[in-house]
Design a protein around this motif. Structure first.
Motif, mmCIF file in Angstrom:
data_model
loop_
_atom_site.group_PDB
_atom_site.id
_atom_site.type_symbol
_atom_site.label_atom_id
_atom_site.label_comp_id
_atom_site.label_asym_id
_atom_site.label_seq_id
_atom_site.Cartn_x
_atom_site.Cartn_y
_atom_site.Cartn_z
ATOM 1 N N ALA A 153 30.615 112.399 130.821
ATOM 2 C CA ALA A 153 31.332 112.215 129.554
ATOM 3 C C ALA A 153 31.971 110.821 129.495
ATOM 4 O O ALA A 153 31.917 110.147 128.464
ATOM 5 C CB ALA A 153 32.385 113.298 129.388
ATOM 6 N N LYS A 154 32.549 110.393 130.607
ATOM 7 C CA LYS A 154 33.217 109.081 130.638
ATOM 8 C C LYS A 154 32.215 107.937 130.573
ATOM 9 O O LYS A 154 32.535 106.866 130.075
ATOM 10 C CB LYS A 154 34.061 108.952 131.908
ATOM 11 N N PHE A 155 30.994 108.164 131.081
ATOM 12 C CA PHE A 155 29.964 107.121 131.048
ATOM 13 C C PHE A 155 29.474 106.899 129.614
ATOM 14 O O PHE A 155 29.294 105.765 129.172
ATOM 15 C CB PHE A 155 28.790 107.518 131.957
ATOM 16 N N PHE A 156 29.252 107.997 128.894
ATOM 17 C CA PHE A 156 28.640 107.873 127.564
ATOM 18 C C PHE A 156 29.648 107.542 126.455
ATOM 19 O O PHE A 156 29.264 106.972 125.440
ATOM 20 C CB PHE A 156 27.870 109.150 127.203
ATOM 21 N N ARG A 157 30.912 107.903 126.663
ATOM 22 C CA ARG A 157 31.887 107.679 125.590
ATOM 23 C C ARG A 157 31.998 106.196 125.188
ATOM 24 O O ARG A 157 31.981 105.882 123.999
ATOM 25 C CB ARG A 157 33.249 108.261 125.976
ATOM 26 N N PRO A 158 32.086 105.247 126.151
ATOM 27 C CA PRO A 158 32.143 103.837 125.742
ATOM 28 C C PRO A 158 30.889 103.353 125.013
ATOM 29 O O PRO A 158 30.983 102.485 124.147
ATOM 30 C CB PRO A 158 32.307 103.081 127.065
ATOM 31 N N ILE A 159 29.739 103.933 125.358
ATOM 32 C CA ILE A 159 28.498 103.522 124.658
ATOM 33 C C ILE A 159 28.577 103.960 123.197
ATOM 34 O O ILE A 159 28.212 103.219 122.288
ATOM 35 C CB ILE A 159 27.250 104.131 125.341
ATOM 36 N N LYS A 160 29.103 105.185 122.985
ATOM 37 C CA LYS A 160 29.264 105.667 121.605
ATOM 38 C C LYS A 160 30.198 104.740 120.826
ATOM 39 O O LYS A 160 29.967 104.444 119.660
ATOM 40 C CB LYS A 160 29.838 107.092 121.613
ATOM 41 N N ILE A 161 31.245 104.272 121.507
ATOM 42 C CA ILE A 161 32.202 103.378 120.842
ATOM 43 C C ILE A 161 31.545 102.014 120.591
ATOM 44 O O ILE A 161 31.634 101.468 119.491
ATOM 45 C CB ILE A 161 33.485 103.238 121.700
ATOM 46 N N LEU A 162 30.854 101.477 121.614
ATOM 47 C CA LEU A 162 30.202 100.171 121.489
ATOM 48 C C LEU A 162 29.195 100.165 120.347
ATOM 49 O O LEU A 162 29.100 99.198 119.596
ATOM 50 C CB LEU A 162 29.500 99.819 122.815
ATOM 51 N N TRP A 163 28.446 101.267 120.217
ATOM 52 C CA TRP A 163 27.416 101.345 119.175
ATOM 53 C C TRP A 163 27.959 101.903 117.850
ATOM 54 O O TRP A 163 27.185 102.147 116.938
ATOM 55 C CB TRP A 163 26.237 102.199 119.673
ATOM 56 N N ASN A 164 29.276 102.110 117.799
ATOM 57 C CA ASN A 164 29.894 102.485 116.526
ATOM 58 C C ASN A 164 29.316 103.794 115.985
ATOM 59 O O ASN A 164 29.064 103.930 114.786
ATOM 60 C CB ASN A 164 29.614 101.347 115.524
ATOM 61 N N LEU A 165 29.093 104.776 116.862
ATOM 62 C CA LEU A 165 28.355 105.980 116.479
ATOM 63 C C LEU A 165 29.233 107.115 115.939
ATOM 64 O O LEU A 165 28.710 108.082 115.421
ATOM 65 C CB LEU A 165 27.535 106.504 117.674
ATOM 66 N N GLY A 166 30.520 107.012 116.101
ATOM 67 C CA GLY A 166 31.356 108.139 115.676
ATOM 68 C C GLY A 166 31.234 109.278 116.669
ATOM 69 O O GLY A 166 30.582 109.137 117.713
ATOM 70 N N PRO A 167 31.809 110.443 116.357
ATOM 71 C CA PRO A 167 31.774 111.546 117.331
ATOM 72 C C PRO A 167 30.351 112.010 117.655
ATOM 73 O O PRO A 167 30.025 112.287 118.800
ATOM 74 C CB PRO A 167 32.556 112.663 116.640
ATOM 75 N N GLY A 168 29.490 112.093 116.646
ATOM 76 C CA GLY A 168 28.102 112.511 116.888
ATOM 77 C C GLY A 168 27.990 113.948 117.347
ATOM 78 O O GLY A 168 28.951 114.716 117.312
ATOM 79 N N GLY A 169 26.788 114.309 117.780
ATOM 80 C CA GLY A 169 26.570 115.658 118.295
ATOM 81 C C GLY A 169 25.603 116.445 117.443
ATOM 82 O O GLY A 169 25.212 116.029 116.379
#
Lengths: 169, 179
Positions: A153-169
């Protein structure tokens, strides 16, 4: 046959063996994630050994670096393409939806689909998968992250932020 | 080895371009946006491969892949696998991964341990499972696998073909398709 062609042929042949062995294991009831890793690790090793031995035999030691690198990368690329395709077939809710529709005559009420795929039950099923994979652990009736799950979870969360993806899912 | 060097470098360029596109040109169709970036990078990769010498000016003779067409094909394959099996999957996992979202929700939960009801109600920072499934239905409607009418969902001819394909794949894997 040049070292590059030896590498590509070794990677393709070993991957074909891996494909057959992996599917055979799944059909025999082996747990997918573990069997996938074990069978691919053997395939990767087999690819490297085959490419290195054949290249050394036909072209001498100098060409080994090229052959081993190309064989390893070709095998890794085939695996990188295989895994998403496999998990799409195994776990995608969209794929499960169209399969269900096909099996049920081609049409279903929306409410029935939501009852099946957007309910507490689907969450329980996925938590059971995460539990079996060691990503979560039970804590009475609740669930908590294991160190492994927390790391993912900690690995992917910054990627979601970097790519401006929002919560997603 | 020229293929390995050029495909690796171009994959890094692709990731940077995708990041810039997502941050400065946000779009609802991100996968399509990524595909355009991939096609642009692929064209650049082909141009660079054709314009540069076999040794790239620094590779030793033993590192040159022969015949040249194998190196060219390998460059395209490595780069394409990096995109379809790497960058695009990373995006899919981050934006659509059901399991990953559950893990992130648990990480962001106010308590260390949470129950099924909490996770069901608070999925994707409170959007819920209905939102999650609506998103998937909308996507397969947009891809013309299914159609909607009178509060029902029905397979299109395209969806029918793909459903058969997936059902056969399940059978090959020794799994029972959903029913």
């Amino acid at each position: 046959m040049t070292p590059a062609l030896i590498a590509l042929a070794a990677a393709a042949a070993c991957f074909l063996v891996f494909f057959v062995v992996h599917i055979g294991g799944l059909r025999a009831g082996f747990e997918n994630a573990r069997w996938l890793l074990i069978s691919y690790a053997a395939c990767f090793l087999g690819t490297l050994v085959t490419a290195i031995l054949l290249t050394a035999w036909h072209h001498g030691m100098q060409a080994i670096v090229l052959s081993a690198t190309m064989a390893a990368l070709t095998s890794a690329c085939l695996f990188a393409l295989y895994v998403p395709a496999l998990y799409t077939v195994l776990t995608s809710l969209s794929v499960q939806t169209i399969m269900l529709l096909r099996r049920r005559g081609g049409a279903l009420p929306e409410a029935e689909l939501y009852e099946r795929f957007a309910s507490r039950k689907i969450m329980e099923q996925r938590l059971a998968t995460l539990l079996a994979g060691g990503y979560v652990a039970t804590d009475g009736p609740s669930y908590r992250l294991t160190p492994r799950g927390r790391a993912i979870a900690k690995f992917f969360r910054p990627i979601k932020i970097l790519w401006n993806l929002g919560p997603g899912g | 080895m020229k293929a390995v060097c050029l495909a690796s470098a171009m994959t890094v360029v692709l990731l940077v371009l995708v990041t810039l596109c997502f941050r400065f040109y946000p779009s609802a169709l991100r996968a399509r946006q990524m595909l355009f970036v991939y096609l642009f990078c692929l064209a650049v990769l082909v141009a660079i491969w054709l314009a540069t010498p076999a040794d790239l000016g620094f590779l030793g003779r033993s590192l040159l892949a022969e015949p040249a067409w194998v190196d060219f094909a390998a460059a395209i394959f490595f780069f394409s696998a990096g995109f379809f099996g790497g960058a695009l999957q990373l995006y899919n996992l981050c934006d659509r991964g059901f399991s990953l979202r559950i893990l992130v929700d648990m990480l962001e939960a106010p308590a260390d341990a949470v129950d099924v009801d909490y996770l069901t109600a608070n999925y994707s920072s409170g959007r819920g499972l209905v939102w999650m499934y609506r998103k998937r239905i909308d996507d397969i409607v947009a891809a013309r696998f299914i159609g909607q009418a009178n509060k029902s969902v029905m397979l299109t001819a395209k969806g029918d073909t793909f459903a058969d394909l997936f059902i056969n794949a399940h059978r090959v894997l020794g799994l029972e398709p959903p029913q």
